[in-house]
Design a protein around this motif. Structure first.
Motif, short mmCIF file in Angstrom:
data_model
loop_
_atom_site.label_atom_id
_atom_site.label_comp_id
_atom_site.label_asym_id
_atom_site.label_seq_id
_atom_site.Cartn_x
_atom_site.Cartn_y
_atom_site.Cartn_z
N SER A 58 -3.25 13.80 -13.76
CA SER A 58 -1.61 13.96 -13.85
C SER A 58 -0.93 12.75 -13.40
O SER A 58 -1.26 12.29 -12.39
N HIS A 59 0.20 12.47 -14.04
CA HIS A 59 1.09 11.42 -13.22
C HIS A 59 1.35 11.61 -12.05
O HIS A 59 1.82 12.66 -11.51
N PHE A 60 1.20 10.67 -10.94
CA PHE A 60 1.56 10.73 -9.52
C PHE A 60 2.58 9.81 -9.32
O PHE A 60 2.74 8.56 -9.49
N ASP A 61 3.91 10.55 -9.14
CA ASP A 61 5.09 10.04 -8.69
C ASP A 61 5.09 9.33 -7.30
O ASP A 61 5.41 10.17 -6.32
N VAL A 62 4.76 8.13 -7.12
CA VAL A 62 4.72 7.47 -5.89
C VAL A 62 6.07 7.79 -5.22
O VAL A 62 6.18 7.69 -3.97
N ASP A 63 7.18 7.48 -5.84
CA ASP A 63 8.75 7.28 -5.19
C ASP A 63 8.97 8.75 -4.58
O ASP A 63 9.78 8.95 -3.81
N VAL A 64 8.38 10.06 -5.07
CA VAL A 64 8.81 11.21 -4.49
C VAL A 64 8.11 11.62 -3.03
O VAL A 64 9.04 11.96 -2.30
N ASP A 65 7.13 10.83 -2.64
CA ASP A 65 6.55 11.27 -1.50
C ASP A 65 6.81 10.13 -0.54
O ASP A 65 6.47 9.02 -0.77
N SER A 66 7.53 10.55 0.45
CA SER A 66 8.03 9.24 1.42
C SER A 66 6.74 8.86 2.20
O SER A 66 6.97 7.65 3.08
N LYS A 67 5.57 9.51 2.32
CA LYS A 67 4.45 8.98 3.02
C LYS A 67 3.63 8.01 2.31
O LYS A 67 2.72 7.27 2.89
N VAL A 68 3.95 7.72 0.84
CA VAL A 68 3.24 7.02 -0.17
C VAL A 68 4.14 5.70 -0.18
O VAL A 68 5.14 5.77 -0.57
N LEU A 69 3.22 4.59 0.18
CA LEU A 69 4.05 3.22 -0.21
C LEU A 69 3.30 2.38 -1.39
O LEU A 69 2.17 2.42 -1.07
N MET A 70 3.85 1.76 -2.20
CA MET A 70 3.08 0.67 -3.07
C MET A 70 3.53 -0.46 -2.79
O MET A 70 4.67 -0.89 -2.52
N LYS A 71 2.58 -1.39 -2.48
CA LYS A 71 2.81 -2.69 -2.19
C LYS A 71 3.74 -3.54 -3.18
O LYS A 71 3.28 -3.14 -4.24
N PRO A 72 4.47 -4.35 -2.86
CA PRO A 72 5.41 -4.98 -3.72
C PRO A 72 4.41 -6.14 -4.58
O PRO A 72 3.47 -6.70 -4.05
N GLY A 73 4.69 -6.18 -5.92
CA GLY A 73 4.02 -6.98 -6.79
C GLY A 73 2.37 -6.65 -6.89
O GLY A 73 1.64 -7.42 -7.30
N SER A 74 1.98 -5.33 -6.35
CA SER A 74 0.67 -4.84 -6.46
C SER A 74 0.75 -3.33 -6.60
O SER A 74 1.70 -2.72 -6.56
N GLY A 75 -0.65 -3.02 -7.00
CA GLY A 75 -0.58 -1.66 -7.17
C GLY A 75 -1.12 -0.84 -6.18
O GLY A 75 -1.47 0.40 -6.33
N THR A 76 -1.38 -1.72 -5.03
CA THR A 76 -2.29 -0.94 -3.87
C THR A 76 -1.30 0.03 -3.29
O THR A 76 -0.13 -0.22 -2.96
N LEU A 77 -1.87 1.27 -3.08
CA LEU A 77 -1.10 2.59 -2.52
C LEU A 77 -1.53 2.39 -0.95
O LEU A 77 -2.67 2.39 -0.62
N VAL A 78 -0.48 2.70 -0.06
CA VAL A 78 -0.88 2.97 1.48
C VAL A 78 -0.18 4.28 1.80
O VAL A 78 1.10 4.44 1.53
N ILE A 79 -0.96 5.20 2.11
CA ILE A 79 -0.68 6.57 2.62
C ILE A 79 -0.65 6.70 4.11
O ILE A 79 -1.80 6.79 4.57
#
Length: 1211
Positions: A58-79
């Motif tokens: 299912s779609h994962f809304d990265v912006d909703v979870d404050s603990k999840v950050l997507m690096k700028p210009g990249s798709g890498t997730l830092v939780i």
């Protein structure tokens, strides 16, 4: 494809490109709960892609979870999981990279938290076992993520338990004892589990083991309840044949995936500790991928392939026997690529194909997606056709760019590949900068770039100059990316090159320049120097280089830079000078000449020695040198010798200095005996002479004398011409005339020069003349290729010419042969010899001196040749080319031929093991070179007697896949010689030989109560019993049978000791010679005989006859009659092979053996001649019962063995 887009120096205007995943996390991502979760996803595209994620589909809304950050210009997730439950983020993630031309997908990334659970509580009971039995300690570690590493330690010193072939840790962590020994007793066996991600270690409760000997176990059993719970093993500790603790049973199965590592394990038990060997049924173990580790208990095969499937057999063996376990291995495979889909760049109306070729076991299922959407749900496109593992795109149109996903899966895993299809219409562009200048050294490779871009892909054409089109033939190679390669650049390849890129939308050209330079070479190399301390050392290093390149010189000492700031090291253009050398200056000095394109180097060693002190008794130099009787070419020299210093002068050496031509250089002219004081010197014209003399005794030379006055000889014409005149070409259109110049003494006058004359032989030409000075060669140009020339060189000065010069024949320069031999034929004579035939080329195409023909690596001047030393059962490629002084011509077309099978080489090794009384085991390795298909092996063996004579030979044929054989029914204590051959259909190869003994049986016995050593009797292994003689009645003996190695006489095996008691009195074996009644009887008989003799004497004297014989026969005492078989006579040994009569017997006419009637011996009352008397005088015989005889056997012994065959093993 656009390979040039990645070139760092190329500037390409941006072109549309769908997304491509460039970096992503592994499919199985295990994270440490103490650190952040980082899920990597990087992609590229034009324009740069944006990113989104799915979680568990299912779609994962990265912006909703404050603990999840997507690096700028990249798709890498830092939780950030600090202060959070890490389990909340365990899921399956997938990254999507989008731009207006398509969507690319990452793999499904399963994110799980690493775990190191505690050991489940369990109660461990103390274990008591008898020495010699097998034992296993179970570890059963908790299931961690990832699985833990297992090791066993003790609790007192925290030392890792030492492992051996007897004590072994299995792959699952359990600890196995093939047999326990008393030293295994301890109360702190602890199993540890180390979890690598969390760096934590968990431990199991300690396990206590007590190992009992025989006496301790018996005592323990007598004091314990009938069924003690702590006794966990059999109380018997005797030696036993091998068995297997793991795996259980006679066979087992194991599955492994292709590409993974296969580990097979066999853990034996037995006493002595068994040895393990491995083999594969019907095949060989892959030696380059196989290792046997863990004291031979584990077979490990890396990078498993399908051919590794099969039956593997491990064999456990000790001296009591062997056991085998078979493991059936099956190989399956998760999906793997045969051909992954590749990106396509298509022009409008072009056709492209995407292939997704995979394999696996079971066969993978292939599904296609477009921009992440299953192809069945994607918008209908009539140009697209999907056929299982292939997508065909016909007549694509602008705007149909997309990213296709191929997913191949089976029960063991999946593969996911993205491949974009970009539809572009672009005219050609040359991306290489214009007017590049490429510089290379002669004979090196030159690469001229012509990187291009366009859609459709441009076609590259190269031109040299403005009109000459370059073809893709030697020496040129045009690569797919447009690069022009000249694999061996020559000066003639220098010039201007043009590359032209063309497609349907236009044309573009670019110009580059190639300069081929002369190589840098050191002509005058530094030389080895031996220099006295405090003297100077000079190393020369003269170089030749291309005029357009500037060389720089670097000097190294022992591969290191020269000391900085040391003024003693003087580096000049062509030399290195080391002033005032010391011991520290010794070493290796290297001259390195560098240019911007190449370099050359040379080295020499410097040795520093102590200065030689002046000798105390060398002679003084001569004095008062005087020149008299002066003539044009001679003069008389006289002198006064110096002091000899008590060592007679052996000779005088006269030297001269030529002040005109070689000032300050003294040259030896002649020698005079030590008693002389004058010499007539022969001189040369036009020399300014000055003379000096050195005296020599056995110590050495004196110092030179003071020079004489100067004496000048008059000039004259040269006496000789230059020597070593040669004429040869260095190029196909020149002739180089060279000579050895005259020295100053040979010039004879001023203005020395050389007159050179040449003409083409047999061409009716006049001599061409040229005069040169200060030269040793002259080059004649514009000559025909390899033409004969006549050459002369004459010396000339201002006073005339030298003698008429000799005529020298030479040839102008050669060129490479222009044609190859034809009609190459190969005839194979046998497995190692072939013969090659060809047609010789015409002399006009040789274009030089024919050196021969080159065939592969063989040379010959004939039109045929042999190829010896070939390897049997091999395939060869062959071509023939012409050789002249210039080099090698073009090769003939390649011809292939194969050699037939031959006999194999000798087997790799032959080892003989497990010697026994009647058997030996042979093990061998295959030949290094089979030279064909092995059909099997042949074994010949025969016994060798004590005089080194060979007995009858036996032959055995063995299958090719067999590596060992056990020979049985051999003679004991016998030397055998073995000859072992490998065979093919061509016969047997050379043999490998070995010799080995079978072991010898020996019976030993000793008294039970006494201090006697063991006594030994030889026993024949072919029989099954043996009789010991000479035992004392009433005594007890210990008896055993020992097998011994006949070479070393060492014990190989021994039976258990048996107790034997000898009866105190034997009924039939009383020594009657000591009985009173027997002595009285003998006295009565003697008295009766005496009376009879007296009566006979009286009767005879009276003339009458007395029938003594009849009376004796009528009154014989039954005690002295011969003892017959039915009278209870002891059965004596007889040789059943030759029926020889026993000692003291006669042979009757019917072949039976009877006791001689006059043989009255005490031997009849015992065992032949083997009886003996004990200490009290009583007779000791063999205790044995009466042997029954068959009536048909007469008096012969029934199956009594001969003294040799009577030896046998006994208990």
């Amino acid at each position: 494809m656009m390979p040039s887009l990645s070139h760092p120096l190329l500037r390409v205007p941006p072109v549309p490109q769908p997304p491509t995943i460039t970096l992503q996390s592994p499919k199985d991502y295990i994270f440490d709960p103490r650190e952040n979760i980082v899920i990597i996803c990087e992609a590229k595209g034009k324009p740069h892609p944006s990113f989104s994620w799915t979680r568990n589909g299912s779609h994962f809304d990265v912006d909703v979870d404050s603990k999840v950050l997507m690096k700028p210009g990249s798709g890498t997730l830092v939780i950030d999981i600090s202060g959070e439950k890490a389990e909340a983020y365990e899921a399956t993630y997938q990254c999507l990279a989008h731009n207006e031309h398509g969507t690319a997908l990452s793999n499904d990334i399963v994110v799980r938290q690493s775990r190191s659970p505690l050991w489940s509580k369990e109660r461990t009971e103390a274990i008591t076992v008898q020495a010699g039995v097998s034992l296993v300690l179970h570890c059963r570690p908790p299931a961690g993520l990832p699985p833990p590493l297992i090791f066993w330690m003790d609790n007192s010193k925290f030392n890792i338990l030492p492992l051996s072939d007897r004590v072994f840790q299995a792959l699952n962590g359990d600890l196995y004892f093939s047999n326990v020994v008393p030293s295994d007793t301890r109360n702190d066996y602890i199993c540890f589990a180390r979890f690598p991600h969390t760096q934590t270690i968990q431990q199991k409760q300690p396990i206590s083991i007590t190992v009992l000997g025989c006496d301790l176990l018996s005592l323990s059993l007598s004091l314990s309840p009938p069924h003690p719970p702590s006794l966990s093993a059999d109380s018997q500790s005797a030696e036993r044949a091998p068995g297997f603790m793991a795996p259980v049973g006679a066979s087992s199965t194991q599955m492994v995936l292709r590409g993974q590592e296969l580990e097979l394990e066999c853990i034996p038990e037995g006493l002595p500790t068994p040895e393990i060997s491995w083999r594969k049924e019907g095949g060989e173990l892959p030696s380059n991928r196989m290792s046997i580790v863990g004291y031979q208990r584990t077979l490990r095969i890396s990078s498993v392939v399908e051919s590794d499937a099969g039956d593997y057999r491990c064999t456990a063996k000790n001296k009591l026997g062997s056991a085998e376990h078979s493991i059936k291995v099956t190989v399956q495979a998760s999906p793997f690529w045969i051909s992954a889909p590749r990106n396509l760049i298509l022009a409008p109306n072009e056709t492209g194909i995407l292939n997704c070729r995979v394999s696996g076991d079971p066969k993978p299922k292939i599904t296609w997606s477009i921009n992440g959407m299953p192809v069945d749900n994607a918008p209908l496109d009539p140009s697209r056709k999907v056929e299982e593992d292939t997508v065909i795109l016909n007549h694509v149109q602008s705007g149909s760019s997309a990213v296709y996903q191929c997913n191949a899966s089976n029960e063991f895993g999946y593969l996911l590949a993205n491949a974009f299809v970009s539809v572009l219409a672009e005219p050609p562009r040359v991306l290489t900068p214009p007017n590049n200048v490429y510089q290379v050294i002669t004979n090196n490779m030159a690469l001229l770039d012509c990187a291009s871009f366009g859609s459709p892909m441009p076609t590259i054409t190269w031109f040299k100059g403005s009109t000459t089109a370059i073809q893709n033939v030697d020496p040129y190679v045009i690569h797919e990316n447009g690069t022009l390669e000249i694999h061996t650049a020559q000066p003639v390849n220098s010039g201007r090159y043009t590359c032209i890129a063309t497609n349907a939308l236009g044309i573009k050209e670019n110009h580059v320049k190639l300069e081929v330079k002369e190589p840098t070479r050191i002509l005058r190399l530094p030389e080895y120097k031996v220099v006295e301390r405090n003297m100077d050392a000079v190393f020369e290093c003269r170089v030749k280089h291309d005029p357009s390149l500037v060389p720089t010189v670097t000097w190294l000492k022992d591969n290191k830079a020269l000391p900085l700031g040391d003024n003693r090291f003087v580096v000049e253009k062509d030399s290195l000078t080391i002033r005032d050398v010391s011991e520290e200056d010794k070493g290796t000095y290297t001259c390195i000449m560098n240019t911007s394109l190449d370099q050359d180097s040379a080295s020499a060693m410097l040795t520093v020695v102590e200065a030689t002190p002046p000798p105390p008794i060398q002679p003084d130099p001569p004095s008062d040198l005087e020149l008299t009787d002066q003539m044009d070419r001679s003069v008389q020299l006289t002198w006064i010798p110096g002091d000899e210093h008590n060592s007679p002068t052996q000779k005088f050496v006269i030297q001269y200095e030529d002040l005109l031509h070689q000032p300050d250089v003294w040259v030896n002219l002649t020698e005079v005996a030590g008693s002389g004081t004058t010499a007539r010197l022969q001189l040369s014209p036009y020399v300014y002479y000055s003379f000096r003399i050195l005296a020599q005794n056995h110590v050495g030379f004196s110092q030179p004398s003071h020079p004489s006055r100067q004496y000048r000889t008059n000039p004259a014409a040269p006496d000789v011409n230059p020597s070593d005149v040669q004429a040869s070409g260095t190029d196909h259109n020149n002739l180089v005339i060279s000579w050895k110049p005259l020295t100053g003494l040979q010039a004879n006058g001023p203005a020395l020069r050389y007159k050179i004359l040449w003409r083409q032989k047999d061409a009716d030409q006049e001599w061409v003349e040229e005069t040169v000075a200060n030269a040793s060669r002259h080059v004649v140009t514009d000559t025909p290729t390899y033409a004969p020339y006549e050459v002369k060189v004459q010396a000339v000065n201002d006073y005339g010419s030298g003698p008429e010069p000799q005529l020298v024949l030479g040839y102008s320069g050669e060129d490479l042969p222009s044609s190859a031999p034809e009609g190459v034929q190969v005839m194979v004579h046998n497995s190692t010899l072939a013969e090659v035939h060809w047609e010789p080329i015409s002399s006009s195409t040789v274009r030089g001196k024919l050196q021969g023909y080159k065939r592969v690596t063989y040379y010959t001047r004939n039109k045929k040749g042999r190829l010896p030393g070939l390897r049997p059962y091999s395939v060869y490629d062959l071509h023939v080319s012409v050789l002249n002084g210039k080099g090698e011509g073009p090769p003939s077309p390649s011809r292939s031929f194969s050699t037939p099978e031959g006999v194999p080489e000798q087997p790799g090794f032959l080892e003989i093991s497990n010697p026994n009384v009647d058997s030996l085991t042979l093990e061998w390795g295959p030949p290094l070179n089979h030279n064909g298909r092995l059909t099997g092996y042949t074994l010949k063996y025969q016994p060798v007697n004590s005089t080194s004579e060979l007995g009858p030979a036996k032959l055995m044929t063995i299958a090719a896949n067999q590596t060992s054989v056990t020979l049985v029914n051999l003679k004991s204590s016998t030397l055998y010689k073995f000859y072992f051959y490998a065979t093919t259909i061509k016969g047997s190869g050379p043999s490998i030989t070995k010799e080995a003994f079978t072991v010898m049986d020996t019976g030993t016995f000793k008294k039970l109560f006494g201090k006697e050593e063991w006594k030994r009797e030889a026993v024949n292994s072919s029989a099954h019993s043996f009789t010991i003689k000479g035992l004392k009645p009433g005594a007890s003996y210990k008896v055993r049978v020992v097998a011994r190695d006949p070479v070393t006489d060492s014990m190989v095996h021994s039976t258990e000791e048996e107790l034997v008691s000898v009866p105190a009195v034997a009924n039939r074996q009383v020594d009657i010679a000591t009985q009173g009644w027997f002595i009285g009887l003998m006295c009565a008989i003697a008295l009766l005989i005496l009376v009879l003799l007296i009566v006979c004497f009286i009767k005879r004297n009276k003339g009458g006859k007395y029938p003594v014989k009849e009376k004796e026969e009528a009154h014989q005492d039954p005690e002295i009659q011969p003892m017959k078989e039915d009278d209870g006579t002891f059965g004596e040994y007889s040789d059943t092979e030759d029926n020889k009569p026993l000692k003291g017997s006669r042979t009757a006419s019917n072949g039976t053996v009877r006791r001689d009637e006059s043989d009255d011996s005490l031997v009849d009352y015992g065992e032949g001649g083997d009886g003996q008397f004990n200490e009290d005088g009583s007779f000791i015989g063999q205790y044995s019962g009466k042997k029954e005889k068959d009536t048909h056997e007469g008096n012969e012994s029934s199956e009594a063995p001969s003294p040799v065959n009577a030896m046998n093993s006994f208990i």
